[in-house]
Structures are given as C-alpha cells and as structure tokens.
Design a protein around this motif. Sequence first.
Motif, PDB file in Angstrom:
ATOM      1  N   ASN A   1       0.805  -1.222   0.000  1.00  0.00           N
ATOM      2  CA  ASN A   1       0.000   0.000   0.000  1.00  0.00           C
ATOM      3  C   ASN A   1       0.835   1.267   0.000  1.00  0.00           C
ATOM      4  O   ASN A   1       0.325   2.338   0.285  1.00  0.00           O
TER       5      ASN A   1
ATOM      6  N   THR B   1      -4.384  -3.377   3.826  1.00  0.00           N
ATOM      7  CA  THR B   1      -5.589  -3.710   3.063  1.00  0.00           C
ATOM      8  C   THR B   1      -6.761  -4.003   3.989  1.00  0.00           C
ATOM      9  O   THR B   1      -7.914  -3.886   3.595  1.00  0.00           O
ATOM     10  N   GLU B   2      -6.473  -4.383   5.244  1.00  0.00           N
ATOM     11  CA  GLU B   2      -7.520  -4.618   6.245  1.00  0.00           C
ATOM     12  C   GLU B   2      -6.991  -4.223   7.613  1.00  0.00           C
ATOM     13  O   GLU B   2      -5.783  -4.107   7.817  1.00  0.00           O
TER      14      GLU B   2
END
Length: 119
Positions: free
Chosen positions: A24, A54-55
């Motif tokens: 990211n 992402t989470e």
Amino acid sequence: MATERSEWPALYESLTIGNKSNENKTVLELLTPDTQSQIEFIMMVIAPLSDSNTEAKSHEGEEVAFMYSGEEVDVEIDGEHFIMRQGDSIRIPPRALHNWHNHTNSTVQIIFAITPPTF
C-alpha cells in the motif's frame, strides 16, 4: 555542560535502524536505536490516497500515535473512525483492530510510541 551528540554512546543515538514497507506504499521506520527496551518509536509514512493496510490489524502492544505532518488522516479503531490533523494524537488500546486511511493528495507522517516493542 551538555554532551555533544558526536560523543553520545551508541545506545542513545536516535538513528533510523530499519524500515518496512507494504503493497500500500506505506513505510514504517524504526526511530529508536534498538528494540531492547520496553518502548519503541516508529514513523509511519502513508502515501497520498493510500491506506496503511488492506484490512484492519491488531497487536498486543499499546500505542500512542502523533500526527507529525500532512493534511489529515482517518484512523479506524475497532470500526470507529477518527479524523486526525497535524499535531493531534490518539491512544490505540492493545488488541484493537486499526487501520489508517489517507484520503488526501499529500503524504502523511505519524509517529508512534509502542510498548512492548513489536517492530
């Protein structure tokens, strides 16, 4: 009389001794001289229009985050969202799921104090 930085024992030098990055475009830099003590300082740099992960993630340690630079960042803690601006700080409890969202066009820098060290 203060001791000059060039004379400090290596234990006290505040040098970046490592970094990690993810898919990211987020970079974590260790700011403490080592991970041998009960606390560490980390700088997280989040690229524009990016998330820290992402989470949402959690870990055992407690942390306090200070927004050092950037326009604003959205930190999600256990599903609740908080908007931080430069100079703001927030405490993240141990095991709380959290994620950082930079919805702006500028890079965000956040400094963390984490105990126990997890870098």
